[in-house]
Design a protein around this motif. Sequence first.
Motif, PDB file in Angstrom:
ATOM      1  N   THR A 103      39.311  -2.526  34.267  1.00  0.00           N
ATOM      2  CA  THR A 103      39.881  -2.525  32.920  1.00  0.00           C
ATOM      3  C   THR A 103      39.312  -1.342  32.137  1.00  0.00           C
ATOM      4  O   THR A 103      38.108  -1.079  32.171  1.00  0.00           O
ATOM      5  N   GLY A 104      40.187  -0.614  31.459  1.00  0.00           N
ATOM      6  CA  GLY A 104      39.733   0.534  30.676  1.00  0.00           C
ATOM      7  C   GLY A 104      39.566   1.802  31.481  1.00  0.00           C
ATOM      8  O   GLY A 104      39.097   2.816  30.952  1.00  0.00           O
TER       9      GLY A 104
ATOM     10  N   ARG B 291      35.173   4.172  34.147  1.00  0.00           N
ATOM     11  CA  ARG B 291      35.891   4.369  32.892  1.00  0.00           C
ATOM     12  C   ARG B 291      35.781   5.837  32.464  1.00  0.00           C
ATOM     13  O   ARG B 291      34.796   6.501  32.828  1.00  0.00           O
TER      14      ARG B 291
ATOM     15  N   THR C 114      44.414  -3.018  23.504  1.00  0.00           N
ATOM     16  CA  THR C 114      43.269  -2.130  23.303  1.00  0.00           C
ATOM     17  C   THR C 114      42.958  -2.031  21.813  1.00  0.00           C
ATOM     18  O   THR C 114      43.773  -1.537  21.036  1.00  0.00           O
TER      19      THR C 114
ATOM     20  N   ARG D 194      38.237  -6.086  27.501  1.00  0.00           N
ATOM     21  CA  ARG D 194      38.677  -5.598  26.177  1.00  0.00           C
ATOM     22  C   ARG D 194      37.540  -4.860  25.467  1.00  0.00           C
ATOM     23  O   ARG D 194      37.782  -4.104  24.524  1.00  0.00           O
TER      24      ARG D 194
ATOM     25  N   ARG E 295      36.064  -0.034  25.382  1.00  0.00           N
ATOM     26  CA  ARG E 295      37.110   0.853  25.893  1.00  0.00           C
ATOM     27  C   ARG E 295      37.188   2.171  25.120  1.00  0.00           C
ATOM     28  O   ARG E 295      37.818   3.124  25.560  1.00  0.00           O
ATOM     29  N   SER E 296      36.550   2.220  23.959  1.00  0.00           N
ATOM     30  CA  SER E 296      36.673   3.378  23.082  1.00  0.00           C
ATOM     31  C   SER E 296      35.652   4.462  23.420  1.00  0.00           C
ATOM     32  O   SER E 296      34.492   4.171  23.722  1.00  0.00           O
TER      33      SER E 296
END
Length: 388
Positions: free
Chosen positions: A85-86, A222, A318, A345, A348-349
């Motif tokens: 994820t991400g 990521r 997101t 979640r 991710r930034s």
Amino acid sequence: MKCNRCQNEDPKLFAYDHGVYYCRKCIDFSRLEVNEKIKPVKLMHKTWKGKPKLDYELTASQKLASHDVYKHLSNGKDVILYASTGAGKTEICFESICGYLAQGKKVGFAISRRQVVLEIATRLRKAFPELSICEVAQGYTQITDADIIVCTTHQLYRYPYAFDLLILDELDAFPFAGNEVLQAIANQACVGQKLMLSATPDEESMRLVEEKKTELVCLFERPHKHPLIVPKVIQVSVFLQVLIVIYECIKFCRDNKQTLVFVPRKRDGTWLKMILNLFVKTSLVHSSTENKDEILDCFRNKELEVLVCTTLLERGITIPSVQVVVFKGNHSVFTTASLIQIFGRVGRSFKDPKGEGICLCQFSSQSIKDCVYQISKMNDTVYAATKK
């Protein structure tokens, strides 16, 4: 007898009416008579040789995965992209999308859940401003053709023999996973190759890889190169779980961070939202919520500090600097796959790649243990690769 839509051949699933047999297995997608031929849908085709516009350059790992995916597709092979994820699964698809559009071929993007359809369509419009993008889902069926079509897997029934490249996002998600009708409709919609995306591929998907019927491309790193968030598991009574949820939401709010609180059932969310609203601005989203889009927009615009939700929002959403708390994490609705998605979640930034994921439970279920193990294993895989 055979249904040419869902491939049903079970005599028990056909009905007789006015001299003809029809299929009951896929009756929800309109009545289809036995051996009735399905005509290919007529869609516009456009040759486009541009490039996507990104706010950042893909990492070396993303570029490698992107090249590998397109290479396999160009060789006529279906591909499973197994990425954490991400990791940027959507962006890794862009090279393949451009390659097919440059040949005047049709591209479709199918996703199980409506909310994710809207999210992906927005991201594609930003990356491909020169192209028309349409989302086809509940409440969005006025326009059904564009340069790139993004739809729910249910809406694929509109597109028989339509797509040279069909991207299936989260192929292991409900309701697509294990649904023979939806899978048959997806197979019929694709006349070329399928690119299947997942952070938690199921056994059937991996079996296809082992049998050399599908190629596998993996990416666990990521873009910001920070590790995945491994959830902190806290085993306490339900009463103490409520107190911890309140405490954590207030703490995150003071740090100017928003919180997603996942609950197993709608009724859990209803009373938990009422309690949290006494301390922080809170709303609730579940499958029956009528104004889901408005509530999500408020959360994205930071008009809300906490959003209580069911597993409806476990995938594809997101939100920068969001923290996650799972309430009653040992409930059976929280599978290993859903928990991995939920804690995905967090972080991710690029501006805020760290964060907290908290799993509250009365006991640590096998799903919780497997979630922690698999996320840790992904992090270890990335770490080992960087040391080579």
